[in-house]
Design a protein around this motif. Structure first.
Motif, short mmCIF file in Angstrom:
data_model
loop_
_atom_site.label_atom_id
_atom_site.label_comp_id
_atom_site.label_asym_id
_atom_site.label_seq_id
_atom_site.Cartn_x
_atom_site.Cartn_y
_atom_site.Cartn_z
N ASP A 64 79.21 100.32 95.57
CA ASP A 64 77.95 100.05 95.90
C ASP A 64 77.38 101.34 97.09
OD1 ASP A 64 77.93 98.02 94.26
OD2 ASP A 64 78.87 96.72 95.68
N GLY A 65 78.24 101.74 97.22
CA GLY A 65 77.85 102.89 98.76
C GLY A 65 77.77 102.74 99.58
N LEU A 66 78.80 101.58 100.06
CA LEU A 66 78.77 100.74 101.61
C LEU A 66 79.36 101.72 102.08
CD1 LEU A 66 78.38 96.88 100.93
CD2 LEU A 66 77.04 98.45 101.60
N ILE A 67 80.50 102.27 101.46
CA ILE A 67 81.87 103.22 102.47
C ILE A 67 82.80 103.71 101.36
CG2 ILE A 67 83.64 101.72 101.26
CD1 ILE A 67 84.45 102.39 104.32
N THR A 68 82.62 105.30 101.82
CA THR A 68 82.67 106.08 100.98
C THR A 68 84.56 106.33 101.08
OG1 THR A 68 83.07 107.63 102.84
CG2 THR A 68 80.88 107.50 102.08
N GLU A 69 85.27 107.04 100.12
CA GLU A 69 86.85 106.98 100.25
C GLU A 69 87.13 107.79 101.30
OE1 GLU A 69 87.41 108.41 96.21
OE2 GLU A 69 87.02 107.39 95.18
N GLU A 70 86.75 108.28 101.62
CA GLU A 70 87.01 109.32 102.81
C GLU A 70 87.15 108.01 104.31
OE1 GLU A 70 84.56 110.47 100.89
OE2 GLU A 70 85.49 112.29 100.05
N GLN A 89 116.74 100.78 111.15
CA GLN A 89 116.04 100.45 109.68
C GLN A 89 117.42 99.09 109.20
OE1 GLN A 89 117.51 104.46 108.25
NE2 GLN A 89 116.07 105.32 108.88
N ASP A 90 118.51 99.45 109.78
CA ASP A 90 118.63 98.16 108.95
C ASP A 90 117.88 96.17 109.95
OD1 ASP A 90 121.65 95.83 109.46
OD2 ASP A 90 121.01 96.26 107.37
N ARG A 91 117.31 96.57 111.21
CA ARG A 91 116.82 95.63 110.97
C ARG A 91 115.20 95.24 110.42
NH1 ARG A 91 118.90 97.07 115.18
NH2 ARG A 91 116.87 97.90 116.32
N GLU A 92 114.42 96.76 110.27
CA GLU A 92 112.89 96.35 109.45
C GLU A 92 112.54 97.53 109.29
OE1 GLU A 92 110.08 97.06 113.72
OE2 GLU A 92 111.69 94.65 113.91
N HIS A 93 112.13 98.03 108.14
CA HIS A 93 111.57 99.24 107.59
C HIS A 93 109.72 98.95 107.21
CE1 HIS A 93 115.89 100.01 106.68
NE2 HIS A 93 115.84 98.99 106.80
N VAL A 94 108.88 98.55 108.05
CA VAL A 94 107.52 97.71 107.43
C VAL A 94 107.12 99.51 108.94
CG1 VAL A 94 105.48 97.03 108.43
CG2 VAL A 94 107.51 95.68 107.85
N GLN A 95 105.79 99.12 108.21
CA GLN A 95 104.92 100.88 108.77
C GLN A 95 103.84 100.62 108.36
OE1 GLN A 95 106.99 104.84 108.00
NE2 GLN A 95 105.97 104.52 105.50
N PRO A 96 102.59 101.04 108.71
CA PRO A 96 100.95 101.13 108.37
C PRO A 96 101.24 101.31 106.84
CG PRO A 96 100.96 101.35 110.02
CD PRO A 96 102.57 102.00 110.27
N GLU A 97 100.80 101.20 105.81
CA GLU A 97 100.76 101.11 104.49
C GLU A 97 100.18 102.50 103.98
OE1 GLU A 97 100.15 99.19 100.07
OE2 GLU A 97 98.87 98.51 101.83
N GLU A 98 99.49 102.78 105.04
CA GLU A 98 98.36 104.12 104.67
C GLU A 98 100.17 105.67 104.72
OE1 GLU A 98 95.46 104.63 107.58
OE2 GLU A 98 96.26 103.82 109.21
N GLU A 99 100.29 105.06 106.45
CA GLU A 99 101.53 106.17 106.02
C GLU A 99 103.03 106.31 105.13
OE1 GLU A 99 103.37 105.99 109.90
OE2 GLU A 99 100.93 105.68 111.27
N ALA A 100 102.89 105.30 104.77
CA ALA A 100 103.81 104.75 103.66
C ALA A 100 103.59 105.78 102.19
CB ALA A 100 104.40 103.57 103.57
N GLU A 101 102.35 105.51 101.73
CA GLU A 101 102.34 106.14 100.44
C GLU A 101 101.83 107.30 100.43
OE1 GLU A 101 100.74 101.64 98.49
OE2 GLU A 101 99.44 102.48 100.19
N SER A 102 101.44 108.04 98.73
CA SER A 102 100.92 108.99 98.95
C SER A 102 99.36 108.62 98.90
CB SER A 102 101.55 109.72 97.67
OG SER A 102 101.79 108.89 96.43
N ARG A 103 98.50 110.03 98.18
CA ARG A 103 96.97 109.12 98.33
C ARG A 103 96.94 109.13 96.62
NH1 ARG A 103 92.50 112.14 99.91
NH2 ARG A 103 93.87 112.84 101.24
N GLU A 104 98.08 109.06 95.51
CA GLU A 104 97.59 108.64 94.43
C GLU A 104 98.22 106.95 94.91
OE1 GLU A 104 100.65 110.57 91.42
OE2 GLU A 104 99.20 111.99 92.02
N ASP A 105 98.89 106.88 95.41
CA ASP A 105 99.89 105.26 95.79
C ASP A 105 98.28 104.31 96.96
OD1 ASP A 105 102.28 105.33 94.05
OD2 ASP A 105 103.15 106.07 96.11
N ARG A 106 98.06 105.23 97.19
CA ARG A 106 97.00 104.57 98.36
C ARG A 106 95.74 104.12 97.35
NH1 ARG A 106 95.78 108.46 100.60
NH2 ARG A 106 97.33 107.91 102.54
#
Length: 381
Positions: free
Chosen positions: A235-241, A302-319
């Motif tokens: 719809d042109g409301l926001i860009t992929e970048e 790492q044994d207690r928690e393994h969470v990070q923002p998804e934008e950091e954990a994923e590649s461009r294809e995964d995103r």
């Protein structure tokens, strides 16, 4: 490294010169995001690089007894701040600080409730406005009020007490984009002689803001429930970048797009709407635009928690796949809440959460399943 002096207050501007370590200089104006305008020589210098190139504060005031006080303290990530007029009699906009010269034209009055947008301030309590040429004084006004004080003889005496009233109230941005909102208010003032708005017009402009904010929030909630935000891109409301930026800025971009579309359809604002050139934003303060949660820094953690923002954990294809996710994949694994930009388990990358609290509460249940699923299996699945 030396501090760079640039021709304009943004990092893409041409370099004029450099200031070495220990060099002293004078400045009479500073933008709300930290650019110092040099006195007696041309150029701007960014006082705090906020981690760019591994550098932080590169210039600070020479220590004085009174210190340095600014009308708008702190750092404004958008490079612009929004203020609401609080005085019942309004405030005056002058063509120069300190009320201008004797030859200056009469000031323009801004009524209570109007919004003003400032991009710079001097060291005398004055703010340089954006969207209109002028300055406004933000110094507290001393007002006198009468108090009724009963005496011992039951006689009533009156005495006066002085109190300070701030003429302007600083507003928090949250998910609003100040640059697009300042363009709308500037268009309204261009349509009136002297920029004077009526109370009804001020109320209409604020209603514009509320509608745009509600619409942007509703769209994001709908996208989270329906499985992705690619419809907003179409719809042109926001860009992929823009989708790759922090969530706060994504929401501000969406608010700006909706507000501009609303203004272009309004017969009052559309003929006078002129988008301003916005300088590239600087990094926000630590934690201001960051999502909760980060990757663990030690093996014990790492044994207690393994969470990070998804934008950091994923590649461009995964995103890209996340943007096209199904409704189930866009919900928190513990509470089931729909999430616009969820956090993902950094070990298995299969489970998503709305925040750090839910991740911690779910870890006792997720621990065994998380260890069974390796990252390679997660990608293959």
């Amino acid at each position: 490294p030396p501090a760079v002096v640039r021709a304009e207050p943004h990092l893409g501007a041409r370099m004029l010169t450099k200031k070495g370590w220990g060099a002293r200089f004078f400045c009479g104006e500073v933008t709300v995001n930290g650019w110092l305008r040099l006195s007696h020589e041309p150029g701007w210098l960014l006082a705090d690089l906020r981690g760019i190139g591994g550098q932080w504060e590169v210039a600070k005031p020479v220590s004085t007894d009174s210190g340095v006080e600014l009308a708008v303290p702190g750092y404004q990530p958008q490079g612009l701040c929004c203020l609401e007029v609080c005085l019942p009699e309004g405030v005056d906009v002058w063509d120069a600080p300190d009320g201008g010269s004797s030859a200056s034209p009469d000031p323009q009055r801004r009524r209570p409730g109007e919004l003003l947008f400032a991009r710079a301030r001097d060291f005398g309590g004055w703010l340089r406005l954006q969207g209109e040429d002028g300055w406004v004084c933000a110094c507290p006004v001393v007002a006198s009020c009468s108090l009724v004080v009963p005496s011992k003889d039951e006689d009533v005496h009156r005495k006066s007490r002085d109190s300070s009233i701030s003429p302007l109230r600083l507003r928090r941005a949250r998910h609003r984009d100040w640059w697009s909102l300042s363009d709308v208010w500037a268009a309204a003032r261009r349509s009136r002689i002297g920029g004077a708005l009526t109370a009804e017009e001020v109320a209409k402009l604020k209603e514009f803001e509320r509608c745009a904010l509600n619409a942007s929030d509703s769209l994001l909630e709908s996208c989270a429930l329906l499985g992705g935000v690619n419809g907003l891109v179409v719809d042109g409301l926001i860009t992929e970048e823009e989708l790759l930026e922090p969530e706060v800025r994504c929401r501000q971009h969406l608010f700006a797009s909706i507000l501009r579309r609303m203004a272009k359809k309004d017969p009052w604002l559309a003929p006078h709407l002129e988008p301003s050139q916005r300088p590239p934003p600087l990094p926000a303060e630590a934690g201001e635009e960051e999502e909760e949660g980060s990757s663990s820094s030690s093996e014990g953690e790492q044994d207690r928690e393994h969470v990070q923002p998804e934008e950091e954990a994923e590649s461009r294809e995964d995103r890209h796949q996340r943007h096209m996710a199904t409704p189930t994949e866009r919900c928190c694994a513990l509470c089931g809440a729909a999430v616009f930009r969820p956090q993902v388990c950094s070990q298995c990358r299969q489970v998503r959460y709305c925040g750090r609290d839910c991740q911690r509460g779910h870890w006792a249940l997720h621990r065994k399943e998380c260890r069974k699923t390796s990252p390679a299996e997660a990608v293959a699945g």
